[in-house]
Design an enzyme around this catalytic site. Structure first.
Site, PDB file in Angstrom:
ATOM      1  N   ARG A  87       5.706  18.418 -61.726  1.00 60.04           N
ATOM      2  CA  ARG A  87       5.568  17.869 -60.512  1.00 60.04           C
ATOM      3  C   ARG A  87       5.320  16.437 -60.362  1.00 60.04           C
ATOM      4  O   ARG A  87       4.577  16.127 -59.460  1.00 60.04           O
ATOM      5  CB  ARG A  87       4.302  18.685 -59.636  1.00 60.04           C
ATOM      6  CG  ARG A  87       4.349  20.217 -59.497  1.00 60.04           C
ATOM      7  CD  ARG A  87       5.664  20.781 -58.713  1.00 60.04           C
ATOM      8  NE  ARG A  87       5.516  22.298 -58.809  1.00 60.04           N
ATOM      9  CZ  ARG A  87       6.398  22.927 -59.845  1.00 60.04           C
ATOM     10  NH1 ARG A  87       7.027  22.290 -60.397  1.00 60.04           N
ATOM     11  NH2 ARG A  87       6.319  24.299 -59.795  1.00 60.04           N
ATOM     12  N   SER A  97       1.160  25.161 -53.141  1.00 55.66           N
ATOM     13  CA  SER A  97       0.104  25.017 -53.984  1.00 55.66           C
ATOM     14  C   SER A  97      -0.608  23.555 -53.684  1.00 55.66           C
ATOM     15  O   SER A  97       0.120  22.580 -53.636  1.00 55.66           O
ATOM     16  CB  SER A  97       0.707  25.084 -55.331  1.00 55.66           C
ATOM     17  OG  SER A  97       1.023  26.283 -55.753  1.00 55.66           O
ATOM     18  N   GLU A  99      -1.779  18.437 -55.472  1.00 59.13           N
ATOM     19  CA  GLU A  99      -0.337  18.310 -55.769  1.00 59.13           C
ATOM     20  C   GLU A  99       0.217  18.051 -54.427  1.00 59.13           C
ATOM     21  O   GLU A  99       1.160  17.067 -54.198  1.00 59.13           O
ATOM     22  CB  GLU A  99       0.245  19.784 -56.169  1.00 59.13           C
ATOM     23  CG  GLU A  99       1.855  20.082 -56.370  1.00 59.13           C
ATOM     24  CD  GLU A  99       2.387  21.462 -56.716  1.00 59.13           C
ATOM     25  OE1 GLU A  99       1.504  22.037 -57.588  1.00 59.13           O
ATOM     26  OE2 GLU A  99       3.406  21.832 -56.441  1.00 59.13           O
TER      27      GLU A  99
HETATM   28  C1  LIG Z   1       4.760  28.161 -48.534  1.00 56.93           C
HETATM   29  C2  LIG Z   1       5.081  27.088 -49.372  1.00 56.93           C
HETATM   30  C3  LIG Z   1       5.458  27.589 -50.901  1.00 56.93           C
HETATM   31  C4  LIG Z   1       5.749  26.556 -51.873  1.00 56.93           C
HETATM   32  N1  LIG Z   1       6.182  26.889 -53.040  1.00 56.93           N
HETATM   33  C5  LIG Z   1       6.572  25.958 -54.110  1.00 56.93           C
HETATM   34  C6  LIG Z   1       7.017  26.342 -55.187  1.00 56.93           C
HETATM   35  O1  LIG Z   1       7.203  27.438 -55.723  1.00 56.93           O
HETATM   36  N2  LIG Z   1       7.494  25.239 -56.018  1.00 56.93           N
HETATM   37  C7  LIG Z   1       7.259  23.760 -55.669  1.00 56.93           C
HETATM   38  O2  LIG Z   1       7.807  22.969 -56.443  1.00 56.93           O
HETATM   39  N3  LIG Z   1       6.887  23.518 -54.371  1.00 56.93           N
HETATM   40  C8  LIG Z   1       6.730  24.720 -53.551  1.00 56.93           C
HETATM   41  N4  LIG Z   1       6.134  24.003 -52.535  1.00 56.93           N
HETATM   42  C9  LIG Z   1       5.801  22.768 -51.978  1.00 56.93           C
HETATM   43  C10 LIG Z   1       6.978  22.007 -51.409  1.00 56.93           C
HETATM   44  O3  LIG Z   1       7.723  22.912 -50.718  1.00 56.93           O
HETATM   45  C11 LIG Z   1       7.645  21.396 -52.423  1.00 56.93           C
HETATM   46  O4  LIG Z   1       6.998  20.175 -53.022  1.00 56.93           O
HETATM   47  C12 LIG Z   1       8.823  20.414 -51.950  1.00 56.93           C
HETATM   48  O5  LIG Z   1       9.970  20.074 -52.746  1.00 56.93           O
HETATM   49  C13 LIG Z   1       8.754  19.432 -50.999  1.00 56.93           C
HETATM   50  O6  LIG Z   1       9.942  19.170 -50.232  1.00 56.93           O
HETATM   51  P1  LIG Z   1       9.640  18.434 -48.878  1.00 56.93           P
HETATM   52  O7  LIG Z   1      11.293  18.132 -48.444  1.00 56.93           O
HETATM   53  O8  LIG Z   1       9.071  19.281 -47.938  1.00 56.93           O
HETATM   54  O9  LIG Z   1       9.000  17.100 -49.071  1.00 56.93           O
HETATM   55  P2  LIG Z   1       7.902  16.494 -48.250  1.00 56.93           P
HETATM   56  O10 LIG Z   1       6.807  17.448 -48.324  1.00 56.93           O
HETATM   57  O11 LIG Z   1       8.117  15.879 -46.875  1.00 56.93           O
HETATM   58  O12 LIG Z   1       7.297  15.594 -49.027  1.00 56.93           O
HETATM   59  C14 LIG Z   1       7.010  15.600 -50.514  1.00 56.93           C
HETATM   60  C15 LIG Z   1       6.948  14.484 -51.392  1.00 56.93           C
HETATM   61  O13 LIG Z   1       8.405  13.710 -51.611  1.00 56.93           O
HETATM   62  C16 LIG Z   1       8.778  12.892 -51.246  1.00 56.93           C
HETATM   63  N5  LIG Z   1      10.091  12.642 -50.452  1.00 56.93           N
HETATM   64  C17 LIG Z   1      10.619  13.524 -49.655  1.00 56.93           C
HETATM   65  N6  LIG Z   1      12.005  13.118 -49.227  1.00 56.93           N
HETATM   66  C18 LIG Z   1      12.193  12.105 -50.108  1.00 56.93           C
HETATM   67  C19 LIG Z   1      13.264  11.408 -50.428  1.00 56.93           C
HETATM   68  N7  LIG Z   1      14.638  11.650 -49.707  1.00 56.93           N
HETATM   69  N8  LIG Z   1      13.259  10.369 -51.473  1.00 56.93           N
HETATM   70  C20 LIG Z   1      12.158   9.946 -51.992  1.00 56.93           C
HETATM   71  N9  LIG Z   1      11.096  10.802 -51.731  1.00 56.93           N
HETATM   72  C21 LIG Z   1      11.061  11.891 -50.890  1.00 56.93           C
HETATM   73  C22 LIG Z   1       7.634  12.489 -50.035  1.00 56.93           C
HETATM   74  O14 LIG Z   1       7.578  10.961 -49.901  1.00 56.93           O
HETATM   75  C23 LIG Z   1       6.434  12.917 -50.708  1.00 56.93           C
HETATM   76  O15 LIG Z   1       5.687  12.204 -51.588  1.00 56.93           O
HETATM   77  C24 LIG Z   1       5.580  25.038 -51.296  1.00 56.93           C
HETATM   78  C25 LIG Z   1       5.417  24.747 -50.135  1.00 56.93           C
HETATM   79  C26 LIG Z   1       4.953  25.765 -49.111  1.00 56.93           C
HETATM   80  C27 LIG Z   1       4.494  25.486 -47.793  1.00 56.93           C
END
Ligand SMILES: Cc1cc2nc3c(=O)[nH]c(=O)nc-3n(C[C@H](O)[C@H](O)[C@H](O)COP(=O)(O)OP(=O)(O)OC[C@H]3O[C@@H](n4cnc5c(N)ncnc54)[C@H](O)[C@@H]3O)c2cc1C
Length: 313
Positions: A179, A228, A298
């Site tokens: 992560r 998480s 995380e």
């Molecule tokens: C119900 C649920 C289940 C989940 N299960 C998992 C799982 O199994 N595995 C897992 O890894 N995660 C999981 N997550 C967490 C989350 O979905 C992941 O971390 C996901 O990759 C975040 O993507 P996002 O587009 O929502 O980013 P955001 O939450 O909007 O941002 C997360 C981070 O990424 C950065 N970011 C976003 N877009 C960019 C970009 N274009 N360039 C540079 N930085 C950027 C942001 O600045 C921030 O630091 C879960 C979340 C939920 C709500």
């Protein structure tokens, strides 16, 4: 809390900007937790050229925050000062390339990526069915599930720096860990190229269905949550430590530790960002007391508290 409106000033400085600028845009509408104050300015660039134009002409001291689909974010109640960038439709293309590869824009939801791979008969990307974020978030978080991580399927990522220059990063440049991505913190990922292997569409779809069913049964996927909350410490599980510390179901105001999966925090309805953060910090303290282990967030916490300050922890 509302911020000073920066729109007029920036519109003067950037007359050829084509994307959308919104002042004091509520982020609670975007984040999965449904909490948090506004973005001082929310910028949705039209495309990569528009984003580069923005960076080349905006003031150097303007704070910049990039967000994706908001599934891993806890935005504080005072909101995020400066400009918050969210990539939209101009970064939403997916194309299939030779050799079982997929190229996807950073705004593509992971679920759509998994589906496109299945439709193209490309195996190995089905795990994205379980991650509710977008490609940009997966690149920054090294998103992973069901035994696979982004670092195992990524060929290269395209990114823009704060000066508007484009960089192509190979897997070593991404400096991935659990992560964690060690690419420069100011890089905004705009696109990624993924490597899969030849597979059968129906088999891949069945695998995705299994993943969806598992999630439904094991996680509060329909709740207002950020997934998480804490990383698993080496050789341990965050949820086990939280459970052993007696925190399952523990509640502060409208913020609750999920009964179903105790590494998930839930906004039961009226929670504030402060209550969710307080709950997380209380869990960390109790786990430290019972096990001696310090849990690491995380979830990414962004912005300022209602008093305009970043809480000291
Ligand atoms: C119900 C649920 C289940 C989940 N299960 C998992 C799982 O199994 N595995 C897992 O890894 N995660 C999981 N997550 C967490 C989350 O979905 C992941 O971390 C996901 O990759 C975040 O993507 P996002 O587009 O929502 O980013 P955001 O939450 O909007 O941002 C997360 C981070 O990424 C950065 N970011 C976003 N877009 C960019 C970009 N274009 N360039 C540079 N930085 C950027 C942001 O600045 C921030 O630091 C879960 C979340 C939920 C709500």
């Amino acid at each position: 809390m509302t911020f000073a409106d920066l729109r007029a000033d920036l519109t003067d400085k950037l007359p050829d900007l084509r994307g959308r600028l919104a002042a004091n845009a509520p982020l609670s509408d975007i984040t999965w937790f449904r909490v948090g104050g506004p973005a001082q300015l929310l910028f949705t660039p039209k495309d990569e050229a528009d984003l580069a134009y923005f960076f080349k002409h905006c003031p150097d001291d303007l704070p910049v925050t990039i967000i994706g689909l908001g599934s891993n974010l806890l935005v504080r109640d005072g909101g995020i000062p400066g400009v918050v960038i969210r990539l939209g439709r101009g970064f939403g293309e997916i194309s299939v390339e030779e050799g079982n590869r997929l190229r996807a824009g950073s705004a593509v939801p992971d679920v759509k990526l998994a589906r496109a791979a299945a439709d193209a008969g490309i195996a190995g990307l089905a795990f994205y069915r379980g991650i509710p974020g977008g490609v940009g978030g997966a690149l920054r978080m090294n998103g992973g599930a069901h035994g696979r991580e982004t670092c195992e399927v990524l060929v290269e990522a395209r990114a823009m720096d704060r000066a508007g220059n484009i960089h192509t990063l190979n897997i070593d440049d991404m400096k991935y860990g659990y992560r964690h991505c060690g690419a420069p913190a100011d890089y905004i990922f705009t696109e990624a190229l993924f490597q899969g292997e030849a597979g059968e569409r129906d088999q891949i779809l069945a695998e995705m269905e299994k993943i969806a069913d598992y999630r439904e049964q094991a996680q509060p996927v329909k709740a207002r949550t950020g997934g998480s909350t804490f990383k698993n410490p080496p050789g341990n599980s965050a949820w086990k430590l939280i459970d052993a510390a007696g925190c399952r179901g523990f509640q502060i105001g409208g913020a609750k530790v999920s009964e179903k999966h105790c590494n998930f925090l839930i906004n039961e309805g009226g929670a504030s960002g402060a209550e969710l953060e307080e709950l997380g910090e209380t869990i960390r303290a109790r786990v430290k007391d019972t096990s001696g282990i310090e849990l690491e967030w995380e979830i990414r916490r962004l912005g300022v508290a209602a008093n305009g300050k970043i809480p000291e922890r």
